[in-house]
Design a protein around this motif. Structure first.
Motif, short mmCIF file in Angstrom:
data_model
loop_
_atom_site.label_atom_id
_atom_site.label_comp_id
_atom_site.label_asym_id
_atom_site.label_seq_id
_atom_site.Cartn_x
_atom_site.Cartn_y
_atom_site.Cartn_z
N UNK A 169 -19.67 57.91 32.20
CA UNK A 169 -20.56 58.47 31.45
C UNK A 169 -19.90 59.82 31.07
N UNK A 170 -19.44 59.84 29.48
CA UNK A 170 -18.69 60.95 29.00
C UNK A 170 -19.82 62.07 28.28
N UNK A 206 -21.13 56.89 44.73
CA UNK A 206 -22.14 56.55 45.65
C UNK A 206 -23.56 55.93 44.77
N UNK A 207 -24.07 54.94 45.21
CA UNK A 207 -25.14 54.42 44.27
C UNK A 207 -26.28 55.55 44.23
N UNK A 262 -24.93 49.21 37.90
CA UNK A 262 -25.34 50.18 39.06
C UNK A 262 -24.92 51.63 38.83
N UNK A 263 -25.85 52.52 38.76
CA UNK A 263 -25.31 53.93 38.64
C UNK A 263 -24.90 54.40 39.81
N UNK A 292 -21.21 60.54 35.75
CA UNK A 292 -21.38 59.66 36.61
C UNK A 292 -20.72 58.40 36.25
N UNK A 293 -20.82 57.14 36.95
CA UNK A 293 -20.04 56.03 36.68
C UNK A 293 -21.39 54.87 36.59
#
Length: 200
Positions: free
Chosen positions: A100-101, A68-69, A61-62, A78-79
């Motif tokens: 995300x790096x 927050x999705x 899930x991004x 982002x995660x």
């Protein structure tokens, strides 16, 4: 077997690693471009990774920087929250998190995205790493094309168990990391690269 040296992929210093690659050749440029564009689209469609094939058992899930999705292309910072095993009502502790790096699409012949284990969103400079690998581990995804082929690859580097947590979680992380190092993760990413190159 020694790890591959790939531009953009961190050097392997210590811990486990894997090089997972899949390549498909095409008889003409039209089919090649179609496959390349489809693979790039799938790589960025993180929320649907588990829907493209039943063989990828994890749920991805991004999330944005606040956790927050979101339904959009990923961005640096982002995660991604990952549920490794299906549960009816998963709790926060059931997920592992990566950040995300790096995203690089400056080369028209390739797309690269890199992630690493992270704390919960909003706790970038504090809190425990919410992953069975330590924060020094990286996972780099690359979709690229050549004269007659499209390649999808996933490169894991410096994969060490996350022991900076409580005793029980530390033991669990060691066992999970050990299983990944001995092939279970390699099989999953092999299936993943095949999914990226499947035009369906």
């Amino acid at each position: 077997m020694k790890h591959k040296k790939v531009p953009g992929v961190p050097n392997q210093i210590k811990g486990g690693y894997h090089d997972t690659e899949n390549k498909v050749t095409y008889p003409n440029s039209e089919d090649l471009e179609k496959s390349f564009n489809t693979a790039k689209k799938k790589l960025f469609d993180i929320n649907n990774w588990s829907n493209y094939t039943s063989d990828v058992i994890a749920e991805f899930v991004l999330c944005d920087q606040e956790g927050i999705v979101v339904e959009r292309d990923p961005q640096i910072g982002d995660y991604v929250k990952i549920l490794l095993k299906a549960k009816p009502n998963p709790q926060k502790k059931d997920y592992i998190w990566v950040r995300i790096d790096m995203i690089d699409h400056s080369n028209p012949n390739s797309l690269m995205m890199q992630m690493r284990p992270s704390t919960l969103p909003g706790n970038q400079f504090g809190g425990n790493i919410m992953h069975f690998y330590s924060s020094g581990s990286t996972l780099t995804f690359i979709v690229s094309k050549g004269n007659n082929y499209v390649k999808a690859a996933v490169y894991g580097r410096n994969e060490k168990a996350n022991t900076n947590t409580d005793l029980l979680s530390g033991i669990k992380n060691r066992l999970t990391a050990l299983g990944a190092r001995f092939g279970s993760q390699k099989i999953q990413w092999k299936t993943f690269t095949e999914m990226l190159l499947n035009n369906k």
